[in-house]
Write a protein that holds these residues in place. Structure first.
Motif, PDB file in Angstrom:
ATOM      1  N   THR A   8     -43.021  19.372  -0.155  1.00  0.00           N
ATOM      2  CA  THR A   8     -44.154  18.714   0.510  1.00  0.00           C
ATOM      3  C   THR A   8     -45.479  19.223  -0.056  1.00  0.00           C
ATOM      4  N   GLY A   9     -46.498  18.354   0.044  1.00  0.00           N
ATOM      5  CA  GLY A   9     -47.847  18.698  -0.378  1.00  0.00           C
ATOM      6  C   GLY A   9     -48.847  18.273   0.678  1.00  0.00           C
ATOM      7  N   ALA A  10     -50.102  18.348   0.316  1.00  0.00           N
ATOM      8  CA  ALA A  10     -51.181  18.147   1.273  1.00  0.00           C
ATOM      9  C   ALA A  10     -51.091  16.803   2.011  1.00  0.00           C
ATOM     10  N   GLY A  11     -50.487  15.799   1.362  1.00  0.00           N
ATOM     11  CA  GLY A  11     -50.411  14.468   1.977  1.00  0.00           C
ATOM     12  C   GLY A  11     -49.649  14.442   3.287  1.00  0.00           C
ATOM     13  N   SER A  13     -49.795  16.637   5.609  1.00  0.00           N
ATOM     14  CA  SER A  13     -50.652  17.160   6.681  1.00  0.00           C
ATOM     15  C   SER A  13     -51.952  16.374   6.832  1.00  0.00           C
ATOM     16  N   ALA A  14     -52.153  15.361   5.971  1.00  0.00           N
ATOM     17  CA  ALA A  14     -53.421  14.617   5.996  1.00  0.00           C
ATOM     18  C   ALA A  14     -53.661  13.967   7.362  1.00  0.00           C
ATOM     19  N   GLU A  15     -52.594  13.392   7.928  1.00  0.00           N
ATOM     20  CA  GLU A  15     -52.775  12.702   9.215  1.00  0.00           C
ATOM     21  C   GLU A  15     -52.814  13.674  10.404  1.00  0.00           C
ATOM     22  N   SER A  16     -52.685  14.964  10.129  1.00  0.00           N
ATOM     23  CA  SER A  16     -52.975  15.985  11.150  1.00  0.00           C
ATOM     24  C   SER A  16     -54.429  16.418  11.055  1.00  0.00           C
ATOM     25  N   THR A  20     -56.825  16.703   2.002  1.00  0.00           N
ATOM     26  CA  THR A  20     -56.070  16.954   0.773  1.00  0.00           C
ATOM     27  C   THR A  20     -57.006  17.571  -0.266  1.00  0.00           C
ATOM     28  N   PHE A  21     -56.451  17.963  -1.412  1.00  0.00           N
ATOM     29  CA  PHE A  21     -57.242  18.710  -2.403  1.00  0.00           C
ATOM     30  C   PHE A  21     -58.027  17.824  -3.348  1.00  0.00           C
ATOM     31  N   ARG A  22     -57.336  16.799  -3.873  1.00  0.00           N
ATOM     32  CA  ARG A  22     -57.937  16.067  -4.982  1.00  0.00           C
ATOM     33  C   ARG A  22     -58.801  14.912  -4.518  1.00  0.00           C
ATOM     34  N   ALA A  23     -59.904  15.265  -3.851  1.00  0.00           N
ATOM     35  CA  ALA A  23     -60.876  14.253  -3.464  1.00  0.00           C
ATOM     36  C   ALA A  23     -61.575  13.769  -4.730  1.00  0.00           C
ATOM     37  N   LEU A  27     -64.069  18.370  -5.545  1.00  0.00           N
ATOM     38  CA  LEU A  27     -64.362  19.585  -4.780  1.00  0.00           C
ATOM     39  C   LEU A  27     -63.345  19.750  -3.664  1.00  0.00           C
ATOM     40  N   TRP A  28     -63.149  20.992  -3.243  1.00  0.00           N
ATOM     41  CA  TRP A  28     -62.258  21.285  -2.115  1.00  0.00           C
ATOM     42  C   TRP A  28     -63.159  21.786  -0.986  1.00  0.00           C
ATOM     43  N   GLU A  29     -63.338  20.921   0.028  1.00  0.00           N
ATOM     44  CA  GLU A  29     -64.230  21.251   1.154  1.00  0.00           C
ATOM     45  C   GLU A  29     -65.577  21.775   0.630  1.00  0.00           C
ATOM     46  N   THR A  87     -42.683  23.971   0.660  1.00  0.00           N
ATOM     47  CA  THR A  87     -44.020  23.390   0.811  1.00  0.00           C
ATOM     48  C   THR A  87     -45.052  24.089  -0.066  1.00  0.00           C
ATOM     49  N   GLN A  88     -45.972  23.269  -0.592  1.00  0.00           N
ATOM     50  CA  GLN A  88     -47.132  23.813  -1.310  1.00  0.00           C
ATOM     51  C   GLN A  88     -48.250  24.088  -0.317  1.00  0.00           C
ATOM     52  N   ASN A  89     -48.054  23.672   0.932  1.00  0.00           N
ATOM     53  CA  ASN A  89     -49.131  23.784   1.920  1.00  0.00           C
ATOM     54  C   ASN A  89     -49.199  25.192   2.495  1.00  0.00           C
ATOM     55  N   VAL A  90     -50.411  25.627   2.781  1.00  0.00           N
ATOM     56  CA  VAL A  90     -50.596  26.960   3.340  1.00  0.00           C
ATOM     57  C   VAL A  90     -50.747  26.892   4.865  1.00  0.00           C
ATOM     58  N   MET A 105     -44.274  28.154  -1.045  1.00  0.00           N
ATOM     59  CA  MET A 105     -44.382  28.620  -2.443  1.00  0.00           C
ATOM     60  C   MET A 105     -45.800  28.989  -2.841  1.00  0.00           C
ATOM     61  N   HIS A 106     -46.818  28.472  -2.120  1.00  0.00           N
ATOM     62  CA  HIS A 106     -48.210  28.829  -2.418  1.00  0.00           C
ATOM     63  C   HIS A 106     -48.798  29.775  -1.362  1.00  0.00           C
ATOM     64  N   GLY A 107     -47.910  30.452  -0.600  1.00  0.00           N
ATOM     65  CA  GLY A 107     -48.400  31.406   0.387  1.00  0.00           C
ATOM     66  C   GLY A 107     -48.782  30.732   1.693  1.00  0.00           C
ATOM     67  N   ILE A 171     -42.746  14.686  -0.942  1.00  0.00           N
ATOM     68  CA  ILE A 171     -43.560  14.001   0.074  1.00  0.00           C
ATOM     69  C   ILE A 171     -45.021  14.447  -0.007  1.00  0.00           C
ATOM     70  N   GLY A 172     -45.933  13.506  -0.194  1.00  0.00           N
ATOM     71  CA  GLY A 172     -47.356  13.793  -0.055  1.00  0.00           C
ATOM     72  C   GLY A 172     -47.922  14.764  -1.067  1.00  0.00           C
ATOM     73  N   THR A 173     -47.456  14.650  -2.314  1.00  0.00           N
ATOM     74  CA  THR A 173     -48.033  15.520  -3.341  1.00  0.00           C
ATOM     75  C   THR A 173     -48.386  14.685  -4.564  1.00  0.00           C
ATOM     76  N   SER A 174     -49.524  15.026  -5.193  1.00  0.00           N
ATOM     77  CA  SER A 174     -50.040  14.215  -6.290  1.00  0.00           C
ATOM     78  C   SER A 174     -49.334  14.492  -7.609  1.00  0.00           C
ATOM     79  N   GLY A 175     -48.538  15.567  -7.658  1.00  0.00           N
ATOM     80  CA  GLY A 175     -47.806  15.865  -8.895  1.00  0.00           C
ATOM     81  C   GLY A 175     -48.708  16.369 -10.006  1.00  0.00           C
ATOM     82  N   ASN A 176     -49.765  17.075  -9.651  1.00  0.00           N
ATOM     83  CA  ASN A 176     -50.693  17.579 -10.669  1.00  0.00           C
ATOM     84  C   ASN A 176     -50.557  19.069 -10.929  1.00  0.00           C
ATOM     85  N   VAL A 177     -49.958  19.802  -9.992  1.00  0.00           N
ATOM     86  CA  VAL A 177     -49.948  21.264 -10.120  1.00  0.00           C
ATOM     87  C   VAL A 177     -48.526  21.769 -10.366  1.00  0.00           C
ATOM     88  N   TYR A 178     -48.355  22.436 -11.502  1.00  0.00           N
ATOM     89  CA  TYR A 178     -47.048  23.000 -11.862  1.00  0.00           C
ATOM     90  C   TYR A 178     -46.926  24.398 -11.288  1.00  0.00           C
TER      91      TYR A 178
HETATM   92  P1  OAD Z   1     -53.232  16.698  -3.594  1.00  0.00           P
HETATM   93  O1  OAD Z   1     -54.500  16.610  -2.814  1.00  0.00           O
HETATM   94  O2  OAD Z   1     -53.314  16.882  -5.066  1.00  0.00           O
HETATM   95  O3  OAD Z   1     -52.390  15.364  -3.361  1.00  0.00           O
HETATM   96  C1  OAD Z   1     -52.132  14.853  -2.093  1.00  0.00           C
HETATM   97  C2  OAD Z   1     -51.257  13.614  -2.241  1.00  0.00           C
HETATM   98  O4  OAD Z   1     -50.983  13.140  -0.938  1.00  0.00           O
HETATM   99  C3  OAD Z   1     -51.898  12.451  -3.019  1.00  0.00           C
HETATM  100  O5  OAD Z   1     -50.975  11.911  -3.961  1.00  0.00           O
HETATM  101  C4  OAD Z   1     -52.215  11.429  -1.928  1.00  0.00           C
HETATM  102  O6  OAD Z   1     -52.060  10.098  -2.370  1.00  0.00           O
HETATM  103  C5  OAD Z   1     -51.157  11.744  -0.903  1.00  0.00           C
HETATM  104  N1  OAD Z   1     -51.552  11.414   0.476  1.00  0.00           N
HETATM  105  C6  OAD Z   1     -52.778  11.456   1.046  1.00  0.00           C
HETATM  106  N2  OAD Z   1     -52.732  11.080   2.320  1.00  0.00           N
HETATM  107  C7  OAD Z   1     -51.426  10.802   2.593  1.00  0.00           C
HETATM  108  C8  OAD Z   1     -50.727  10.352   3.746  1.00  0.00           C
HETATM  109  N3  OAD Z   1     -51.349  10.118   4.909  1.00  0.00           N
HETATM  110  N4  OAD Z   1     -49.389  10.153   3.645  1.00  0.00           N
HETATM  111  C9  OAD Z   1     -48.734  10.383   2.484  1.00  0.00           C
HETATM  112  N5  OAD Z   1     -49.340  10.810   1.361  1.00  0.00           N
HETATM  113  C10 OAD Z   1     -50.666  11.019   1.411  1.00  0.00           C
HETATM  114  O7  OAD Z   1     -52.356  17.835  -2.908  1.00  0.00           O
HETATM  115  P2  OAD Z   1     -51.089  18.623  -3.458  1.00  0.00           P
HETATM  116  O8  OAD Z   1     -50.266  17.754  -4.366  1.00  0.00           O
HETATM  117  O9  OAD Z   1     -50.431  19.242  -2.300  1.00  0.00           O
HETATM  118  O10 OAD Z   1     -52.557  24.731  -4.692  1.00  0.00           O
HETATM  119  O11 OAD Z   1     -51.771  19.753  -4.315  1.00  0.00           O
HETATM  120  C11 OAD Z   1     -50.980  20.715  -4.939  1.00  0.00           C
HETATM  121  C12 OAD Z   1     -51.650  22.049  -4.988  1.00  0.00           C
HETATM  122  O12 OAD Z   1     -52.930  21.940  -5.600  1.00  0.00           O
HETATM  123  C13 OAD Z   1     -51.978  22.663  -3.646  1.00  0.00           C
HETATM  124  O13 OAD Z   1     -50.902  23.356  -3.072  1.00  0.00           O
HETATM  125  C14 OAD Z   1     -53.085  23.599  -3.966  1.00  0.00           C
HETATM  126  C15 OAD Z   1     -53.896  22.689  -4.822  1.00  0.00           C
HETATM  127  O14 OAD Z   1     -54.819  23.201  -5.599  1.00  0.00           O
HETATM  128  C16 OAD Z   1     -53.057  25.968  -4.474  1.00  0.00           C
HETATM  129  O15 OAD Z   1     -53.929  26.191  -3.655  1.00  0.00           O
HETATM  130  C17 OAD Z   1     -52.419  27.022  -5.320  1.00  0.00           C
END
Ligand code: OAD
Length: 229
Positions: A8-11, A13-16, A20-23, A27-29, A87-90, A105-107, A171-178
């Motif tokens: 799982t990734g930030a997506g 938890s978005a609806e909580s 998410t990270f990749r605005a 920027l992140w917040e 989960t990549q989520n903290v 996995m990310h603490g 689930i809910g991850t952009s696939g950008n971070v290895y």
């Molecule tokens: P991202 O912000 O890169 O990606 C979030 C993904 O969730 C995107 O593909 C969105 O399309 C999708 N998304 C957004 N809202 C959603 C929803 N309501 N339902 C389903 N999907 C939704 O976040 P991560 O992939 O988690 O690392 O980012 C990976 C890592 O990069 C994070 O763990 C963090 C960050 O930098 C560290 O802090 C080490």
């Protein structure tokens, strides 16, 4: 019993209400990632980094798990499948939603880590640069978060589970971070079936056997209902 590894990734938890990270502004917040999520950023301005994670911790404390977190807990509790959530989520919304078998996995925002001796302890609500380690006494306290340039936690355990799985779900991850972004390719190489559940196509969508797109609170419970039918 079918083994399911769920990344799982930030997506999820978005609806909580957790952003998410990749605005689009990158920027992140309102902060540059290099300033708040790297060891170099922490060395340059520990007060800023502590303030940043204190704010993230407060936001998570005020948030509630959503229907997607709860559906994954239901899938595990049902007992017919062996479920591991990686989960990549903290945040701790998987645990509060009822999941028991979770790897961060990310603490985690709930952890404090001594940069001097490696001791870990539960993070207080508000952490400060001057907090000293309960084990060695050195004031080198940092959040127990994996920053860019650091090795994610429990990777051997994750790869072993992934190779032994029957199904890998992302689930809910952009696939950008290895390395997490590479799990789907590891799964494919090991002959594991793969499923993506995300709001939109991700960088790795083409690797998945199946992809379903929509908000997590809709498509995750729908998938779990099918698995339990
Ligand atoms: P991202 O912000 O890169 O990606 C979030 C993904 O969730 C995107 O593909 C969105 O399309 C999708 N998304 C957004 N809202 C959603 C929803 N309501 N339902 C389903 N999907 C939704 O976040 P991560 O992939 O988690 O690392 O980012 C990976 C890592 O990069 C994070 O763990 C963090 C960050 O930098 C560290 O802090 C080490």
């Amino acid at each position: 019993m079918a083994k399911i590894v769920i990344l799982t990734g930030a997506g999820i938890s978005a609806e909580s209400g957790i952003r998410t990270f990749r605005a689009e502004d990158g920027l992140w917040e309102e902060h540059r990632v290099e300033d708040v999520a790297t060891p170099e950023g922490f060395a340059a301005d520990p007060d800023l980094v502590h303030r940043f994670y204190n704010a993230r911790r407060a936001a998570v404390t005020a948030a509630e798990p959503n229907a997607a977190h709860c559906a994954l807990a239901d899938l595990e509790a049902d007992g017919r499948h062996e479920v591991l959530v990686v989960t990549q989520n903290v945040d701790d919304l998987h645990e509060r939603g009822g999941s028991r078998h979770v790897i961060h996995m990310h603490g985690t925002l709930n952890g404090a880590l001594c940069a001097a001796c490696g001791h870990r302890w539960p993070a207080p609500a508000v952490m400060h640069r001057t907090d000293s380690c309960p084990s060695c006494g050195v004031p080198a306290t940092r959040p127990d978060i994996v920053w860019f340039g650091e090795m994610p936690y429990r990777m051997e355990e994750i790869w072993t589970a992934l190779r032994a799985a029957d199904l890998f779900v992302s689930i809910g991850t952009s696939g950008n971070v290895y390395p997490a972004a590479g799990f789907v390719q590891d799964a494919v190489r090991a002959g594991v079936e793969t499923l993506e559940l995300n709001l939109e196509r991700s960088s790795g969508t083409r690797w998945f056997d199946t992809a379903r797109h929509g908000p997590a609170t809709e498509i995750v419970p729908a998938w779990v209902r099918e698995m339990l039918a």
